[in-house]
Design a protein around this motif. Structure first.
Motif, PDB file in Angstrom:
ATOM      1  N   ILE A  63       0.835  -1.206   0.000  1.00  0.00           N
ATOM      2  CA  ILE A  63       0.000   0.000   0.000  1.00  0.00           C
ATOM      3  C   ILE A  63       0.868   1.254   0.000  1.00  0.00           C
ATOM      4  N   LEU A  64       1.875   1.278   0.868  1.00  0.00           N
ATOM      5  CA  LEU A  64       2.772   2.434   0.914  1.00  0.00           C
ATOM      6  C   LEU A  64       3.464   2.633  -0.427  1.00  0.00           C
ATOM      7  N   ASN A  65       3.917   1.554  -1.024  1.00  0.00           N
ATOM      8  CA  ASN A  65       4.602   1.636  -2.309  1.00  0.00           C
ATOM      9  C   ASN A  65       3.651   2.154  -3.396  1.00  0.00           C
ATOM     10  N   ARG A  81      -4.147   5.578  11.261  1.00  0.00           N
ATOM     11  CA  ARG A  81      -3.944   5.713  12.710  1.00  0.00           C
ATOM     12  C   ARG A  81      -2.472   5.948  13.036  1.00  0.00           C
ATOM     13  N   ASP A  82      -1.581   5.273  12.307  1.00  0.00           N
ATOM     14  CA  ASP A  82      -0.141   5.404  12.540  1.00  0.00           C
ATOM     15  C   ASP A  82       0.436   6.705  11.984  1.00  0.00           C
ATOM     16  N   GLY A  83      -0.376   7.487  11.274  1.00  0.00           N
ATOM     17  CA  GLY A  83       0.093   8.750  10.725  1.00  0.00           C
ATOM     18  C   GLY A  83       0.870   8.607   9.437  1.00  0.00           C
ATOM     19  N   LEU A  84       0.736   7.466   8.761  1.00  0.00           N
ATOM     20  CA  LEU A  84       1.472   7.220   7.522  1.00  0.00           C
ATOM     21  C   LEU A  84       0.683   7.608   6.284  1.00  0.00           C
ATOM     22  N   VAL A  85      -0.644   7.568   6.389  1.00  0.00           N
ATOM     23  CA  VAL A  85      -1.538   7.833   5.259  1.00  0.00           C
ATOM     24  C   VAL A  85      -2.632   8.785   5.729  1.00  0.00           C
ATOM     25  N   THR A  86      -3.060   9.659   4.834  1.00  0.00           N
ATOM     26  CA  THR A  86      -4.215  10.511   5.117  1.00  0.00           C
ATOM     27  C   THR A  86      -5.369  10.086   4.212  1.00  0.00           C
ATOM     28  N   ARG A  87      -6.569  10.299   4.714  1.00  0.00           N
ATOM     29  CA  ARG A  87      -7.798  10.007   3.965  1.00  0.00           C
ATOM     30  C   ARG A  87      -8.511  11.330   3.770  1.00  0.00           C
ATOM     31  N   TYR A  92       6.004   9.027   3.557  1.00  0.00           N
ATOM     32  CA  TYR A  92       7.024   9.127   2.508  1.00  0.00           C
ATOM     33  C   TYR A  92       8.395   8.722   3.035  1.00  0.00           C
ATOM     34  N   GLY A  93       8.715   9.154   4.244  1.00  0.00           N
ATOM     35  CA  GLY A  93       9.998   8.780   4.838  1.00  0.00           C
ATOM     36  C   GLY A  93      10.127   7.280   4.995  1.00  0.00           C
ATOM     37  N   LEU A  94       9.071   6.640   5.459  1.00  0.00           N
ATOM     38  CA  LEU A  94       9.096   5.191   5.614  1.00  0.00           C
ATOM     39  C   LEU A  94       9.216   4.508   4.259  1.00  0.00           C
ATOM     40  N   THR A  95       8.471   4.993   3.277  1.00  0.00           N
ATOM     41  CA  THR A  95       8.509   4.394   1.942  1.00  0.00           C
ATOM     42  C   THR A  95       9.914   4.478   1.346  1.00  0.00           C
ATOM     43  N   GLU A  96      10.575   5.610   1.534  1.00  0.00           N
ATOM     44  CA  GLU A  96      11.955   5.734   1.060  1.00  0.00           C
ATOM     45  C   GLU A  96      12.850   4.709   1.737  1.00  0.00           C
ATOM     46  N   SER A  97      12.623   4.481   3.021  1.00  0.00           N
ATOM     47  CA  SER A  97      13.419   3.500   3.757  1.00  0.00           C
ATOM     48  C   SER A  97      13.136   2.074   3.291  1.00  0.00           C
ATOM     49  N   LEU A  98      11.916   1.819   2.817  1.00  0.00           N
ATOM     50  CA  LEU A  98      11.545   0.472   2.369  1.00  0.00           C
ATOM     51  C   LEU A  98      12.094   0.130   0.986  1.00  0.00           C
TER      52      LEU A  98
END
Length: 117
Positions: A25-27, A60-66, A85-91
Motif C-alpha cells: 500500500i505504501l509503495n 492511525r499510525d500517521g502514515l496515510v491521510t484520507r 514518505y519517509g518510511l517508503t523511502e526506507s523500504l
C-alpha cells in the motif's frame, strides 16, 4: 518510573507497517494520492476488507491521510503523509532486494514444503 517510552515496546507496535499488505500500500501511494478502487486495482490479490483494515491502521499510525471531497457521490482518496514518505523511502532497498531474490525465496519455500510435509 521514566516518562520516556520504552523503545522496544514501541518498535513492536510498528510491526504492522511490515505486514503482508502494508508495504504494498505504501509503495502504491508513493507516486501520489489514489482512490480506493485505484489502490485496490494496483495491488494484486488484496481483498477489499484487507485493504480497508490496513489503510485504517496506516491512517492511525500517521502514515496515510484520507481525504473526502464533498461531491456527490463523495470522492475519497488516500495519500502518504510526510512520515509515510519517509518510511517508503526506507523500504525501497528492501523492496529492491525482494524483487531480486523472490524466485530464490520461493524455491527455498517449495523445497522446505516438499521435505517437511
Amino acid at each position: 518510573m521514566s516518562d520516556v517510552p520504552n523503545i522496544e515496546c514501541s518498535a513492536r507496535e510498528l510491526v504492522d507497517v511490515t505486514s503482508r499488505w502494508g508495504g504494498h500500500i505504501l509503495n502504491a501511494l508513493q507516486d501520489g494520492p489514489l482512490r480506493f478502487s485505484e489502490l485496490h486495482a494496483s495491488i494484486d490479490r488484496i481483498s477489499d476488507k484487507m485493504l480497508s483494515q490496513t489503510l485504517r491502521i496506516q491512517i492511525r499510525d500517521g502514515l496515510v491521510t484520507r481525504t473526502v471531497e464533498p461531491t456527490t457521490p463523495p470522492r475519497v482518496s488516500y495519500e502518504l503523509t510526510t512520515l509515510g514518505y519517509g518510511l517508503t523511502e526506507s523500504l525501497q532497498p528492501f523492496l529492491a532486494w525482494v524483487r531480486v531474490h523472490a524466485a530464490e525465496v520461493m524455491a527455498a519455500q517449495q523445497h522446505y514444503d516438499q521435505c517437511h510435509t
